[in-house]
Design an enzyme around this catalytic site. Sequence first.
Site, mmCIF file in Angstrom:
data_model
loop_
_atom_site.group_PDB
_atom_site.id
_atom_site.type_symbol
_atom_site.label_atom_id
_atom_site.label_comp_id
_atom_site.label_asym_id
_atom_site.label_seq_id
_atom_site.Cartn_x
_atom_site.Cartn_y
_atom_site.Cartn_z
ATOM 1 N N PRO A 280 60.778 69.976 90.634
ATOM 2 C CG PRO A 280 59.931 68.432 89.098
ATOM 3 C CD PRO A 280 59.788 68.898 90.521
ATOM 4 C CB CYS A 350 75.926 98.321 74.356
ATOM 5 S SG CYS A 350 77.300 99.389 74.572
#
Length: 727
Positions: A280, A350
Amino acid sequence: MPANRKSHFHYKARQLFCEEVPVGQVAEEVGTPLYLYSYNSLIDGYREVCHAFSKLSPLICYSVKANANLTLCRILATEGAGADILSGGELYKALQAGFPPQKIVFAGPGKNKEEIEYALRENIFIFNVESPGELRLIEKLSRQLNQSAKISLRINPDVDPKTHRYITTGKRENKFGLDFDEAEKLYSQVKKSPLLEPVGIHFHLGSQITSLQPYLRALEKILDFLELLKEKGLNLKYVDMGGGFGISYEEGKLPLNIMDLAEKIYPLIKKTGAKLILEPGRFLVGPAGVLITQVLYKKNRGKKRFIIVDAGMNDLIRPSLYGAYHQIKKLKEPHGAGSPEVVDVVGPVCESGDFFARERPLPQITEGEYLAIMDTGAYCFSMSFTYNARPRPAEVLVKKDQWWIIRERETYKDLIKEESIPEELFSSFRGSPSSSKSCSARPLGEKKALSGPIPFTKLQGSGNDFIVIDNRSQFIKNGPEFSRTICPRKIGIGADGVLLLEKSRVADFKMRIFNPDGSEPAMCGNGARCIARFAHLKKIVGEKCSFETLSGKIFSQVKKNRVRIRMKDPSISQLNLEINLGDGSYTGHFLDTGVPHFVLFVPEVEKIDLPKMGSRIRYHGKFQPEGTNVDFAEIKDDTVRMRTYERGVEAETLSCGTGAVATALAANLVYALNSPVKIKTGGGDLKVYFQKSGTHNFTQVSLEGKAEVVYEGKWEGEVSQCSKDVM
Ligand code: PLP
């Protein structure tokens, strides 16, 4: 958040707290963006998995890719977890964090040669192999290194886990794993190989799986296959089910019920008699982290409301990459329901894909306030990058009422630290000085003479002298040729060898050593002490450092002109080995202290005709094809006086570090000399420290002595022999 796990992020007096620490206070002190982790949430996650699967007592290998922060990894290692890794870098981080190699499993469809060698040298637990080519390479490299490898094959069971397609890994169309037919063939190959041991079977379906069905479906197929292998005489010891346990990102959406999963798989796994491995990642660390960001501006365009925050997609890419949902909370608890505003929470990057929430109703938010983006412990910092030259955020760990910065915020300087500017391109440019490095050109395929002088430092360690060069920019490409040119004492600088300090991915630097005949030994004790002193003098490292050699990692400590190095644990090949040299038989002790040594104890070492005896023993059939170094030693008043004939130098040297270690250990085994053993060589005194484990094994072996600078200089590179091939 997994359903029953208590959240360690909660409001108290209308402020968001992580455990007992007000999150806003940390944000004020450390600045934003900032990742903040709860120690107790991480521990709870790990213990929840242990508890759910307790009847099977699985090995839980934390999937380091979810978050490779050293402190978080150390916490899990301390709890007893192993690690699931995907790359050499993750192996390095896992080892640094303290996961024992014997609990590390290595999956990934594209393991390269360097990564496999590294994992073999570290003797990791299991390679989860994903292709026939990878298996061939592991076998080849384990033969070369004479190192066995435990193998599980990663199966692609062609089961759809119904998660995002980018994080689905167990469907036939995905690049991961092998199909059953191919795996069947490969298992029989593994079985036949003397160095590969087939130990298990592995699958991993994908990530953020919230339903039991895919696991049960895959397990059914895997167990049928195990039966088939059993019928063919192959009994595998481990079933590795991978990870993928989903968490709850959205209020009202349930995580994977791991108690139910554990209940359902218990009888299936029990029946196989195999041990379970789980991997996990997200389930442990996802709910333990939040990303704290500050609101820079609000702006409206028509009906659209934008909240512009100081974190960007480079810090947290999940929403942009997967359209992932993360709850966003104010650090100041809103009064009542208020009147929510539907907003886009966006970053400064951006890209129009730079967002954390779209068209999301959120309580009124003001400029300057802090927000917490929840459940961002997994696949967030570990997937961060520096687009738009944005340094990565700091990471903080909270435990009860204490907190620590566990990773500093990156600086602008960090952004350029790996870059270099080829100054000759800009000889007429007078820009402002940058703190990036300069570099020299590397002609493509052209064999040209070394242009310009090469700076070097000459050092000596108990009479072994070396030319030491900082070769991190790789301007010396052909080490053997360079060494043959520069080591001769009449036409070169004169030395017992060349030491090149190069970049390493796994240690502070890498040492490469070349003998005057161009051969490259795996290790040299005195050379190692000299390069550690050099690296310290040149401020490449501090007093303590680690460096890579062909025979493994070395740790060193410099105190003024004395250097102590901790060597790889030696191996005793054979005590009391008798060899015949034609004029009679000689008994010695054969040890590998990074390189092979044959040690002979004699009554008077000065009387030995070393050039003659040394060369006859060095080439003796018993030691071929590698040959051996030869050490003659005499013991007087608990001190060993020794002389060495060095392979590669093909002559007596004033001293030899690995030889001193071999002689000291042999002196302990044969004459019971205790640590530290004092050694006198023609070039100075050395001390060898060690701890004994059992009757024949040694650990913590270290070598200490002086390493001194003789002079610094510049080699002009006019010697024609070298001009053929050096660059
Ligand atoms: N094991 C392997 C082989 C993986 O590739 C991954 C990640 O996708 C994991 C375990 C961990 O998955 P998760 O974080 O979803 O538990």
